[in-house]
Write a protein that holds these residues in place. Sequence first.
Motif, PDB file in Angstrom:
ATOM      1  N   HIS A  34      -0.835  -0.354  -6.354  1.00 55.11           N
ATOM      2  CA  HIS A  34      -2.120  -0.831  -6.882  1.00 55.11           C
ATOM      3  C   HIS A  34      -2.201  -0.608  -8.389  1.00 55.11           C
ATOM      4  CE1 HIS A  34      -6.323  -1.895  -7.103  1.00 55.11           C
ATOM      5  NE2 HIS A  34      -6.642  -0.677  -7.537  1.00 55.11           N
ATOM      6  N   TRP A  35      -1.749   0.559  -8.845  1.00 53.95           N
ATOM      7  CA  TRP A  35      -1.727   0.807 -10.288  1.00 53.95           C
ATOM      8  C   TRP A  35      -0.854  -0.226 -10.988  1.00 53.95           C
ATOM      9  CZ3 TRP A  35      -0.234   6.702  -9.877  1.00 53.95           C
ATOM     10  CH2 TRP A  35      -1.303   7.400  -9.304  1.00 53.95           C
ATOM     11  N   CYS A  36       0.293  -0.527 -10.375  1.00 54.36           N
ATOM     12  CA  CYS A  36       1.202  -1.501 -10.972  1.00 54.36           C
ATOM     13  C   CYS A  36       0.568  -2.886 -11.019  1.00 54.36           C
ATOM     14  CB  CYS A  36       2.524  -1.539 -10.203  1.00 54.36           C
ATOM     15  SG  CYS A  36       3.540  -0.055 -10.409  1.00 54.36           S
ATOM     16  N   THR A  37      -0.092  -3.285  -9.944  1.00 54.40           N
ATOM     17  CA  THR A  37      -0.764  -4.584  -9.921  1.00 54.40           C
ATOM     18  C   THR A  37      -1.838  -4.649 -10.993  1.00 54.40           C
ATOM     19  OG1 THR A  37      -0.354  -4.848  -7.543  1.00 54.40           O
ATOM     20  CG2 THR A  37      -2.129  -6.154  -8.501  1.00 54.40           C
ATOM     21  N   GLN A  38      -2.602  -3.580 -11.133  1.00 55.59           N
ATOM     22  CA  GLN A  38      -3.629  -3.532 -12.176  1.00 55.59           C
ATOM     23  C   GLN A  38      -3.018  -3.669 -13.566  1.00 55.59           C
ATOM     24  OE1 GLN A  38      -5.553   0.275 -11.159  1.00 55.59           O
ATOM     25  NE2 GLN A  38      -7.419  -0.880 -10.730  1.00 55.59           N
ATOM     26  N   ALA A  39      -1.782  -3.181 -13.726  1.00 58.28           N
ATOM     27  CA  ALA A  39      -1.102  -3.229 -15.028  1.00 58.28           C
ATOM     28  C   ALA A  39      -0.364  -4.552 -15.235  1.00 58.28           C
ATOM     29  CB  ALA A  39      -0.127  -2.064 -15.141  1.00 58.28           C
ATOM     30  N   GLY A  40      -0.471  -5.469 -14.279  1.00 62.43           N
ATOM     31  CA  GLY A  40       0.160  -6.772 -14.425  1.00 62.43           C
ATOM     32  C   GLY A  40       1.602  -6.819 -13.980  1.00 62.43           C
ATOM     33  N   LEU A  41       2.033  -5.845 -13.163  1.00 57.47           N
ATOM     34  CA  LEU A  41       3.411  -5.785 -12.697  1.00 57.47           C
ATOM     35  C   LEU A  41       3.521  -6.284 -11.261  1.00 57.47           C
ATOM     36  CD1 LEU A  41       4.364  -2.246 -14.048  1.00 57.47           C
ATOM     37  CD2 LEU A  41       4.892  -4.460 -15.090  1.00 57.47           C
TER      38      LEU A  41
END
Length: 208
Positions: free
Chosen positions: A171-178
Amino acid sequence: MSMQHDRWAELTGGQAGEEYARRFARLAASGQDIHGEAAFCDALLEPAARVLDAGCGTGRIAIRLTELGHLCTGVDVDRSMLAVARRDAPDQEWLYGDLAHLDSLVPESGFDLALAAGNVIPLLAPGTGPAVVRHLAGALRTGGLLVTGMGLDAEHLPLAEPTVTLAEFDHWCTQAGLTLGQRFATWDGAPYHQGGGYAVSVHSRPTA
């Protein structure tokens, strides 16, 4: 790792550098391969790639990647670990600082790969994970990769219990555009199965 109560500092008191280096020296002397992370990353990279080793510790991985022809910058908040890295590879770039403020340490983007191995993510200071992942993503060029390795249970962590789940990390990665591209159970590429105790993940910064 954060300068304010990061879990690594709580475990070691910021004095683990020499013993950490000796432990890997003993493993190498016994015939064990201590370069699995570097080999994994090298297989993902074009020659002479730019690599950011976030939470680089004593520099073991960054030094090996440099030997393989890449251009590596290491960042860590543990001065005792960085002292070993600077002694062993004085010509490489080693930066002291908190990954939660990585954008001020490494203000430019353009890295081909950012690496957070050695349980860097679980050992971050509480509450800093999303910011650290966002800064790591921001350091990447378009199409660049974030490679992480982390324990998900007490057996694979120097902690009594896990501090982050894969779902939270993704989820953190998705929020960061990854975007998640690959996931393994080990650095030598063993398949990851749901509920496994260790995960090696490859996220990318999309090209569009």
